[in-house]
Design a protein around this motif. Structure first.
Motif, PDB file in Angstrom:
ATOM      1  N   THR A 100       0.847  -1.194   0.000  1.00 18.46           N
ATOM      2  CA  THR A 100       0.000   0.000   0.000  1.00 18.46           C
ATOM      3  C   THR A 100       0.878   1.238   0.000  1.00 18.46           C
ATOM      4  O   THR A 100       2.053   1.182   0.361  1.00 18.46           O
ATOM      5  CB  THR A 100      -0.899   0.049   1.250  1.00 18.46           C
ATOM      6  N   LEU A 101       0.285   2.362  -0.377  1.00 15.67           N
ATOM      7  CA  LEU A 101       0.939   3.647  -0.177  1.00 15.67           C
ATOM      8  C   LEU A 101       0.219   4.312   0.988  1.00 15.67           C
ATOM      9  O   LEU A 101      -0.954   4.676   0.879  1.00 15.67           O
ATOM     10  CB  LEU A 101       0.848   4.525  -1.419  1.00 15.67           C
ATOM     11  N   GLY A 120      -8.293  13.605  -4.272  1.00 14.09           N
ATOM     12  CA  GLY A 120      -9.498  12.875  -4.640  1.00 14.09           C
ATOM     13  C   GLY A 120      -9.321  11.370  -4.512  1.00 14.09           C
ATOM     14  O   GLY A 120      -9.907  10.595  -5.279  1.00 14.09           O
ATOM     15  N   LEU A 121      -8.505  10.941  -3.561  1.00 12.05           N
ATOM     16  CA  LEU A 121      -8.250   9.501  -3.389  1.00 12.05           C
ATOM     17  C   LEU A 121      -8.989   8.971  -2.177  1.00 12.05           C
ATOM     18  O   LEU A 121      -8.959   9.566  -1.108  1.00 12.05           O
ATOM     19  CB  LEU A 121      -6.750   9.268  -3.170  1.00 12.05           C
ATOM     20  N   ALA A 153      -8.014   3.091  -3.066  1.00 11.42           N
ATOM     21  CA  ALA A 153      -7.970   3.472  -4.482  1.00 11.42           C
ATOM     22  C   ALA A 153      -6.557   3.286  -5.031  1.00 11.42           C
ATOM     23  O   ALA A 153      -5.573   3.324  -4.295  1.00 11.42           O
ATOM     24  CB  ALA A 153      -8.389   4.929  -4.623  1.00 11.42           C
ATOM     25  N   ALA A 154      -6.477   3.105  -6.359  1.00 15.22           N
ATOM     26  CA  ALA A 154      -5.159   2.963  -6.984  1.00 15.22           C
ATOM     27  C   ALA A 154      -4.526   4.340  -7.137  1.00 15.22           C
ATOM     28  O   ALA A 154      -5.187   5.298  -7.532  1.00 15.22           O
ATOM     29  CB  ALA A 154      -5.292   2.305  -8.349  1.00 15.22           C
ATOM     30  N   ALA A 177       0.241   1.749  -6.591  1.00 15.61           N
ATOM     31  CA  ALA A 177      -0.069   1.014  -5.366  1.00 15.61           C
ATOM     32  C   ALA A 177      -1.479   1.393  -4.915  1.00 15.61           C
ATOM     33  O   ALA A 177      -2.134   2.229  -5.534  1.00 15.61           O
ATOM     34  CB  ALA A 177       0.942   1.342  -4.275  1.00 15.61           C
ATOM     35  N   THR A 178      -1.915   0.740  -3.840  1.00 16.59           N
ATOM     36  CA  THR A 178      -3.234   1.025  -3.289  1.00 16.59           C
ATOM     37  C   THR A 178      -3.079   2.034  -2.157  1.00 16.59           C
ATOM     38  O   THR A 178      -2.248   1.840  -1.281  1.00 16.59           O
ATOM     39  CB  THR A 178      -3.808  -0.281  -2.707  1.00 16.59           C
ATOM     40  N   ALA A 179      -3.889   3.074  -2.162  1.00 12.41           N
ATOM     41  CA  ALA A 179      -3.769   4.076  -1.100  1.00 12.41           C
ATOM     42  C   ALA A 179      -4.290   3.517   0.214  1.00 12.41           C
ATOM     43  O   ALA A 179      -5.313   2.837   0.259  1.00 12.41           O
ATOM     44  CB  ALA A 179      -4.560   5.323  -1.473  1.00 12.41           C
ATOM     45  N   ARG A 180      -3.536   3.762   1.286  1.00  9.14           N
ATOM     46  CA  ARG A 180      -3.992   3.409   2.628  1.00  9.14           C
ATOM     47  C   ARG A 180      -3.982   4.694   3.440  1.00  9.14           C
ATOM     48  O   ARG A 180      -2.928   5.293   3.652  1.00  9.14           O
ATOM     49  CB  ARG A 180      -3.068   2.357   3.237  1.00  9.14           C
ATOM     50  N   LEU A 181      -5.168   5.136   3.849  1.00  6.21           N
ATOM     51  CA  LEU A 181      -5.268   6.410   4.548  1.00  6.21           C
ATOM     52  C   LEU A 181      -5.029   6.202   6.030  1.00  6.21           C
ATOM     53  O   LEU A 181      -5.695   5.376   6.652  1.00  6.21           O
ATOM     54  CB  LEU A 181      -6.667   7.020   4.313  1.00  6.21           C
TER      55      LEU A 181
END
Ligand code: MGD
Ligand code: MGD
Ligand code: MO
Length: 886
Positions: free
Chosen positions: A805-806, A817-818, A822-823, A835-839
């Motif tokens: 993840t990012l 806007g992520l 989300a990719a 990568a996949t966003a990790r908040l």
């Protein structure tokens, strides 16, 4: 203290419990809730004994007193224990008595037979949601051992008791085990006395007759493990309580991630390039080709056109042979190891400050520290057993200061967290030093007697007011002052640090300015503990460097430039030793691209994935005439080689590792090598023979003996002694030298015997965010995967973390806007990955984080070629990137 146990007089250690006293006398007191890894709870009441004048007591929870007369076999007391056990088992199904568990053993000892059990279980069900840890609630007796292990040893607090009355059983929080906070250390599996908590798909307890004691091959903590072997594979791995660093604890990798060893992907035969493909070949053909091609390069371009990257995953003995191969057979100092891209700044910085390249103090000193300063290290993920020890120490009263741009688990627990911007360490450390000097939180006696450089440092620190430090690092002055106070005023404050200090363009300056704090405080080189301690990364990165797999240093850190040191090696090896320092890893790639380097031998390092700026690395490999890769898997690097040699994993070989606190520990083979793969030790010797050389050293033990002859630092270390006495710390200069857990007690190992303070300016990182690349990418580690991931991705750890993840701050994500999941495309000046966003609020605004464990999210396509100006260690921790939703 003297006590009498069943008529026998013994002298138990001061503070011993009645149980310990009884056991010291050889009495077999039954226990069920007891585990010496945590303090007694006294809840199961099986350890009842009579103490004259004190009545019937629970032995585990009662301190012994001088003159006690302890009776462990009184029939009425044994009967009481039996009744207690009968009450305990009456809700368990009868099968529970037949399992190889402590509970069943106690039943046999106390004469509790199957009739005391229930005909069937309570129907409470199972939880098999986790890939490693399974729970059968019907077997749980609520003894609380698993909870205690999770709380008091691991410190994760994932387990509680739930349910009512007789149906009270352990629960991993409100949801399933897989959803819980469990970090899969396996402590609960290991301590459960009934078989309620077990390893998925395994017997309740290891029952195999073959148990091999060895040292973990993942990180540098150096956990002692026991490998239980069945059917040519691993049945289970259990942590060894005699292990001085892990003391019966482990983590998800050492304990569970061994499936890679028998993966069908293992390399089982040599491969030779045939056009675009690598074709299986015989050892004879592969070795003959290596002899011919490397011999040819030496003939045409000289020995310095050949280089080797040695493996920090491999044993000392293999690293010793590899550097000897390069120096004595090929005739070059072109040999390096991944310490270069990891803790080379520690070796350089600690040598300059204190005179030796090792951390100054043993892990045991964590428990003596009044304050732990953890800088640029994330031990609860990267060195979990040390992380657990630090957490326990912080929970039991030590102050904790964490310096890290991310809110790591320890940062969240810290008294003060300085969220310094990546690349600002020197400013922060200088700021702390200035406050300590101003406030008098120093040791003037120590500074006068044992250190140099105070005046120049004081002058330099005039430029590091808290306000300027705030500007450079983002750390607010009050937090900086509080951190300085905690470190400066605590008893024996201890510094523990990691790659967040070293992997920078000014990493060596980071180490020097961090070491300043310990010198100012007089908290290094003393009996009391403290010190400056790098959490070295790989299982044997300390050892690979100790053995001289370095371009400028011979075994034992003696410079190749030193004629005496060369002469010593030349005498033992029977050939001259080249006197010009060789190429460092990043220099090897540059030399390949400009034609100075023609052949590269890569041993157990996946440079195409893990070195920075992968595009550059691949170009360098392509530019070489001939590349040999000695691996256990067909990695991205192996795919680019001309010859691939199948080596052995740590579970398959004999030798030693040196862990992060300088302990030599034994590694012993538990499994056969797959197919025609060979131990790396044998392969390096065969390569030497193919080049017309002979490395001697018939066995790993003989190789370590030879190393002991050329390196005074390890003169007293041998396999025989390690087998007899257990782990040994270096320096260990003779066979009766017990080794030195704490360094520099009388004097520092610098030329004048004094610690050296360093006055260093803060300098900007090699790459900084700008309008085009506005975010800073930090790269580092995740708990469940290990470096290139070649091993952990081939185990059920993949289920625990299936992809990269990012990590980013929710506000940054919102601006782009992520959404979570989300990719996101990450682009640096060198490349792009998705990568996949990790908040997560672990991240600060403007900073993002990812690991480099997955080849499909190749972090190192992004990282830059900037390196530490002293050691060439890459600046993995600072990359300017732009982000875009995909
Ligand atoms: N699970 C797991 N364990 C491992 C490994 C693995 O891959 N996976 N690899 C092993 C290896 S080879 C190594 S070297 C060790 C590494 O162990 P660590 O050094 O603990 O690992 P990292 O996660 O690379 O970096 C540590 C921290 O540095 C912080 N940091 C980044 N920039 C800065 C900065 O400018 N200043 C400060 N103060 N901090 C900063 C990061 O936020 C991160 O939390 O782990 C070993 N153990
Ligand atoms: N972006 C980014 N990149 C980094 C870092 C970072 O923080 N950020 N950290 C850097 C650091 S600190 C390090 S140490 C490096 C690690 O980089 P590497 O050393 O490349 O990583 P490992 O996965 O440990 O790779 C070792 C290789 O050896 C193989 N191997 C394991 N055991 C044996 C053995 O006994 N014999 C043989 N022949 N092969 C074996 C494995 O299959 C694996 O492919 O990565 C660096 N790369
Ligand atoms: Mo490392």
């Amino acid at each position: 203290m003297r006590v009498t146990v069943d008529g026998r007089e013994v002298e138990p250690a001061p503070g011993a419990t009645v149980l310990e006293a009884a056991r010291a006398a050889g009495a077999a007191v039954p226990t069920l809730c007891h585990d010496d890894r945590f303090s007694p709870s006294g809840s199961c009441r099986l350890c009842l004994v009579r103490v004259d004048g004190r009545g019937v007591v629970a032995a585990c929870a009662t301190p012994a007193a001088d003159g006690d007369v302890i009776r462990t076999r009184e029939p009425d007391v044994v009967a009481m224990a039996r009744q207690v056990l009968e009450l305990t088992v009456e809700r368990l199904p009868r099968e529970a008595r037949e399992l190889p568990t402590e509970l069943a053993a106690r039943c046999r000892e106390l004469g509790v037979d199957a009739g005391a059990f229930a005909a069937a279980g309570r129907g409470l069900g199972r939880d098999d949601s986790h890939p490693y840890v399974h729970l059968d609630r019907d077997l749980c007796i609520a003894c609380v051992r698993c909870v205690r292990m999770c709380d008091d040893v691991q410190g994760t607090f994932a387990l509680t008791l739930a349910g009512r009355g007789a149906d009270t059983v352990v629960a991993p929080g409100p949801g399933s085990w897989a959803q819980s906070a469990c970090v899969s250390c396996g402590g609960c599996v290991d301590t459960c006395p009934t078989g309620a908590i077990t390893q998925a798909g395994r017997q309740v307890a290891p029952v195999s007759p073959i148990a091999v004691d060895t040292t973990c091959g993942y990180c540098g903590v150096g956990c002692a493990l026991t490998v239980h072997v069945a059917d040519g594979g691993v049945d289970q791995i259990t942590p060894d309580r005699r292990g001085p660093v892990n003391r019966g604890h482990a983590c998800v990798k050492g304990r569970f991630a061994y499936g890679f060893a028998t993966s069908p992907d293992r390399l089982t035969t040599p491969l030779i390039r045939d056009g675009d493909r690598l074709a299986p070949a015989s050892w004879e053909d592969a070795l003959a080709l290596i002899g011919e091609r490397i011999g040819g390069v030496i003939g045409r371009h000289g020995p310095d056109a050949v280089a080797a990257i040695s493996s920090a995953r491999a044993t000392n003995e293999e690293n010793y042979l590899m550097q000897k191969l390069m120096r004595a057979v090929v005739g070059t100092n072109n040999v390096d190891n991944c310490s270069r891209i990891c803790h080379a700044p520690s070796a350089a910085g600690l040598t300059a400050a204190f005179g030796l390249a090792g951390g100054t103090n043993p892990a045991e000193d964590i428990e003596r520290a009044g304050c732990l300063l953890v800088a640029g290290a994330n031990p609860t993920e990267a060195h979990p057993v040390i992380g657990a020890r630090i957490r326990q120490r912080a929970l039991s009263g030590a102050k904790l200061v964490v310096i890290d741009p991310r809110r790591t688990e320890l940062a969240a627990l810290a008294d003060v967290h300085l969220a310094a911007r990546p690349g600002s360490n020197v400013a922060v450390f200088n700021g702390l030093a200035r406050i300590m000097l101003e406030q008098g939180w120093t040791d003037p006696g120590f500074l006068a007697d044992r250190a140099d450089g105070l005046d120049i440092l004081r002058e330099q620190l005039r430029r590091f007011s808290p306000e300027r430090v705030a500007q450079l690092s983002g750390v607010a002055p009050p937090a900086l002052r509080e951190a300085a106070r905690l470190y400066g005023t605590a008893q024996t404050p201890m510094i523990i640090y990691g790659l967040g200090v070293t992997e920078h363009a000014h990493g060596t300056d980071g180490v020097r300015t961090l070491a300043n704090l310990a010198i100012l405080r007089g908290a290094v080189g003393t009996q009391h503990g403290g010190g400056v301690n790098p959490l070295r990364g790989q299982n044997n990165v300390q050892g690979a460097s100790d053995m001289g797999a370095l371009p400028d240093l011979l075994p034992g850190y003696r410079p190749v430039a030193d004629a005496q040191a060369r002469a010593r090696c030349a005498q033992v090896w029977g050939c001259p030793v080249p006197d010009r320092a060789g190429l460092r890893i990043p220099e090897m790639f540059d030399a390949a691209l400009d034609g100075r380097l023609r052949a590269l031998y890569v041993f157990g390092e996946n440079i195409a994935q893990t070195d920075p700026d992968s595009g550059h690395v691949r170009a360098a490999l392509a530019a070489c005439e001939f590349v040999v890769c000695q691996e256990i898997f067909l990695t991205d690097t192996a795919r680019l080689a001309d010859v691939v040699l199948p080596g052995a994993s740590f579970l398959e070989k004999d030798g030693t590792f040196v862990n992060f606190d300088r302990r030599f520990q034994r590694v012993r083979p538990a499994l056969p090598t797959p197919g025609s793969a060979r131990a790396d030790f044998a392969i390096i010797q065969a390569v030497a023979a193919a080049l017309g050389g002979d490395l001697g050293c018939a066995t790993p033990a003989a190789a370590l003996d030879e190393c002991a002859r050329v390196a005074p630092l390890f003169a007293g270390v041998s396999h025989a002694r390690l087998d007899r006495e257990g782990p040994l710390h270096w320096p260990c200069r003779s066979t009766d030298d017990p080794g030195q857990p704490r360094l520099h007690l009388r004097s520092f190992a610098t030329p004048n015997g004094r610690a050296q303070l360093a006055a260093r300016e803060w300098l900007p990182p090699g790459e900084q965010p700008d309008e085009a690349y506005p975010y800073v990418l930090i790269t580092g580690r995740r708990l469940t995967h290990y470096n290139a991931g070649t091993m952990t991705r081939r185990t059920p750890n993949l289920a625990l973390q299936p992809h990269e993840t990012l990590d980013m701050h929710p506000a940054d994500a919102a601006a782009l806007g992520l959404r979570d999941g989300a990719a996101v495309e990450i682009t640096s000046r060198r490349g792009s990955v998705t990568a996949t966003a990790r908040l997560t609020s672990e991240m600060a605004l403007g900073q993002v984080f990812m690991a480099f464990h997955f080849p499909d999210v190749a972090a190192n396509l992004l990282t830059s070629a900037a390196v530490d100006e002293v050691t060439s260690c890459p600046e993995y921790k600072v990359t300017a990137v732009q982000l875009r939703p995909r």
